[in-house]
Scaffold this motif. Sequence first.
Motif, PDB file in Angstrom:
ATOM      1  N   ARG A  25     -20.857-103.128-108.613  1.00 44.47           N
ATOM      2  CA  ARG A  25     -21.987-103.376-109.043  1.00 44.47           C
ATOM      3  C   ARG A  25     -23.346-103.201-107.824  1.00 44.47           C
ATOM      4  NH1 ARG A  25     -23.941-109.212-111.080  1.00 44.47           N
ATOM      5  NH2 ARG A  25     -23.057-108.149-112.824  1.00 44.47           N
ATOM      6  N   GLU A 154     -18.792 -99.438-123.438  1.00 43.78           N
ATOM      7  CA  GLU A 154     -19.728 -99.812-122.651  1.00 43.78           C
ATOM      8  C   GLU A 154     -21.061 -99.253-123.197  1.00 43.78           C
ATOM      9  OE1 GLU A 154     -19.778-101.996-120.094  1.00 43.78           O
ATOM     10  OE2 GLU A 154     -17.636-102.035-119.703  1.00 43.78           O
ATOM     11  N   ALA A 161     -27.189-104.973-125.934  1.00 42.28           N
ATOM     12  CA  ALA A 161     -28.090-105.658-124.800  1.00 42.28           C
ATOM     13  C   ALA A 161     -29.415-104.940-125.088  1.00 42.28           C
ATOM     14  CB  ALA A 161     -27.620-105.337-123.585  1.00 42.28           C
ATOM     15  N   LEU A 283     -30.273-110.921-113.234  1.00 42.62           N
ATOM     16  CA  LEU A 283     -29.112-109.863-113.784  1.00 42.62           C
ATOM     17  C   LEU A 283     -28.787-110.403-115.141  1.00 42.62           C
ATOM     18  CD1 LEU A 283     -27.126-110.028-110.365  1.00 42.62           C
ATOM     19  CD2 LEU A 283     -28.733-108.469-111.176  1.00 42.62           C
ATOM     20  N   ARG A 284     -29.144-111.432-115.625  1.00 46.52           N
ATOM     21  CA  ARG A 284     -28.726-111.912-117.066  1.00 46.52           C
ATOM     22  C   ARG A 284     -29.767-111.549-118.108  1.00 46.52           C
ATOM     23  NH1 ARG A 284     -27.134-116.898-114.306  1.00 46.52           N
ATOM     24  NH2 ARG A 284     -28.950-117.834-114.692  1.00 46.52           N
ATOM     25  N   ARG A 289     -28.976-105.973-118.163  1.00 45.41           N
ATOM     26  CA  ARG A 289     -27.382-105.882-118.524  1.00 45.41           C
ATOM     27  C   ARG A 289     -27.243-104.830-119.269  1.00 45.41           C
ATOM     28  NH1 ARG A 289     -28.318-111.025-120.901  1.00 45.41           N
ATOM     29  NH2 ARG A 289     -27.706-110.098-123.094  1.00 45.41           N
ATOM     30  N   GLU A 292     -26.768-101.920-116.561  1.00 38.65           N
ATOM     31  CA  GLU A 292     -25.373-102.321-116.130  1.00 38.65           C
ATOM     32  C   GLU A 292     -24.487-101.655-116.930  1.00 38.65           C
ATOM     33  OE1 GLU A 292     -22.542-105.534-114.177  1.00 38.65           O
ATOM     34  OE2 GLU A 292     -24.260-106.321-115.014  1.00 38.65           O
ATOM     35  N   HIS A 293     -24.255-101.888-118.158  1.00 40.61           N
ATOM     36  CA  HIS A 293     -23.431-101.095-119.025  1.00 40.61           C
ATOM     37  C   HIS A 293     -23.599 -99.613-119.143  1.00 40.61           C
ATOM     38  CE1 HIS A 293     -21.711-104.755-120.505  1.00 40.61           C
ATOM     39  NE2 HIS A 293     -22.805-105.399-120.767  1.00 40.61           N
ATOM     40  N   TYR A 371     -30.586 -98.773-112.665  1.00 36.54           N
ATOM     41  CA  TYR A 371     -30.145-100.165-112.739  1.00 36.54           C
ATOM     42  C   TYR A 371     -30.977-100.733-111.516  1.00 36.54           C
ATOM     43  CZ  TYR A 371     -27.425-104.247-111.799  1.00 36.54           C
ATOM     44  OH  TYR A 371     -26.575-105.495-111.467  1.00 36.54           O
ATOM     45  N   SER A 465     -26.094-116.956-121.725  1.00 34.16           N
ATOM     46  CA  SER A 465     -25.088-115.978-121.041  1.00 34.16           C
ATOM     47  C   SER A 465     -23.868-116.411-121.436  1.00 34.16           C
ATOM     48  CB  SER A 465     -24.925-116.311-119.435  1.00 34.16           C
ATOM     49  OG  SER A 465     -24.759-117.738-119.038  1.00 34.16           O
ATOM     50  N   VAL A 468     -23.338-113.957-124.251  1.00 37.72           N
ATOM     51  CA  VAL A 468     -23.181-112.791-124.059  1.00 37.72           C
ATOM     52  C   VAL A 468     -21.675-112.425-123.422  1.00 37.72           C
ATOM     53  CG1 VAL A 468     -23.771-110.950-122.405  1.00 37.72           C
ATOM     54  CG2 VAL A 468     -25.562-112.258-123.541  1.00 37.72           C
ATOM     55  N   GLN A 472     -18.566-109.837-124.920  1.00 36.80           N
ATOM     56  CA  GLN A 472     -17.793-108.796-123.967  1.00 36.80           C
ATOM     57  C   GLN A 472     -16.499-109.185-124.232  1.00 36.80           C
ATOM     58  OE1 GLN A 472     -19.844-109.659-120.313  1.00 36.80           O
ATOM     59  NE2 GLN A 472     -21.242-108.052-120.549  1.00 36.80           N
TER      60      GLN A 472
END
Length: 480
Positions: A25, A154, A161, A283-284, A289, A292-293, A371, A465, A468, A472
Amino acid sequence: MKLKILSVAVAFALGGCSLIPDDQRPVAEIPATWPQGAAYAAPAPGGDASALAWQAVFQDPALKCLVEQALASNTDLRQAALNVEAYRALHRIQRAEQFPSVGLGAGGSRQRMPADLSPTGEANIQSQYQVAFGVSYELDVFGRLRSLSRAAAEQYLASDAARQSVQMSLVADVAGAYLAWRSDQEQLTLARSTFKAQAAGQALVEDRFNNGTASQIDVRQARTLVSQAQVQESLYTRQVAQDLNALERLLGGRLPADLPPGRPLAEPMFTAFPTGLSSQALLRRPDIRAAEHRLLAANADIGAARAAFFPSITLTGAAGTSSAELDGLFKGGSGMWQFMPQINLPIFNAGRLKADLDYARIRRDMNVAAYEGAIQSAFREVADGLAARGTYGQQLQSQRGRVEDNQAYYDLARQRYDEGVDSYMAVLDAQRELFAAQQQLIQNRLDQLVAEVNLFKALGGGWRSETVASHQENVASQQP
């Protein structure tokens, strides 16, 4: 020794390897804490704002009803949900490529062979019938198929998301449209009451002019204010209608007939939610998200592009029955089988594979930048919201004081005019100042409420969270 080597080779072939770069990340270049200074109030302590649902934050019953209708009927949210289902289907398609393909086929052919082509020198008809199970399986030795499946997974998570982000934005947009609609209704009510008061004042001035106690200038000034009030009334009549149209577009339909009455905007519309959180809480957020994916999907595409440089091994086989006569398909001795392993090694492709790898790496770098940009934008949104929360309270208090002072100024000017001390110009000026101050108070209150909604949205409120994480894990468990 040969047996050990064979075992290692079989394990390598069945287990495969991965050429996906390590998932790292990017480090977000944002401060660990929120800005501080004169514009920022002390952070409100409490729990995690990202786990606080809008149902607990919004206190207006009419607003709650409208948000529920929008979540059920909004077309943009419906498209986002269908987009998730589409990516889920693509993930299932790509995941299925890692398993053997088994099928049952039946076929037949009849062909007339002319005499000059027949081995016997005589024309004849050749027939062949076949029923067989076929199996085809690509050994994922270098992880190409698993990389593609990982990328599809992803992308699926990114689309989900993104759907959550659309839903969160929809809640905020409905709240903003509702508050604008209510605020313009107050502006319209104020414009109408001001028009009536100024029309009455105009009639009074005209009577005094007819009696010789007022000047022509007083009459013209009074008519000017009445015209301005009429303009404002028309303006906000149109604005209320347009606000309603915008709100119903978000709702996906008309306002419900049983809409409960809303709270006065001067009363608290939202429950105080905590802001004393670390910036890592960003970041949540669903949009971060999703970014990020998408970054992880681009990283997996690099693994697939790398694996394309290596040989691909495909095992194909069939077993069944074959006969020259249709009624002989299932007789003894008609069984057949075939096994056709195939290996393909790329030798020359004019640089296509290298270009594919370069493209995958560039896309990964682009997603890294996206990102990081999403995190920086989110930090700014929260910082702006905290600055609004820290300053709007004092601004509203000062504006209320201004309205009170203008009201006192108008009352005094009207009294002095009635006593014949001042001209009507002072009364008209006081009316103009009072109307402008009242309008600005309504606008400032709207700005403060919308800023509170935007701050709640910027903090990622309404998403848990743990929900989520379980989603995942559910996708990860589907990977072979």
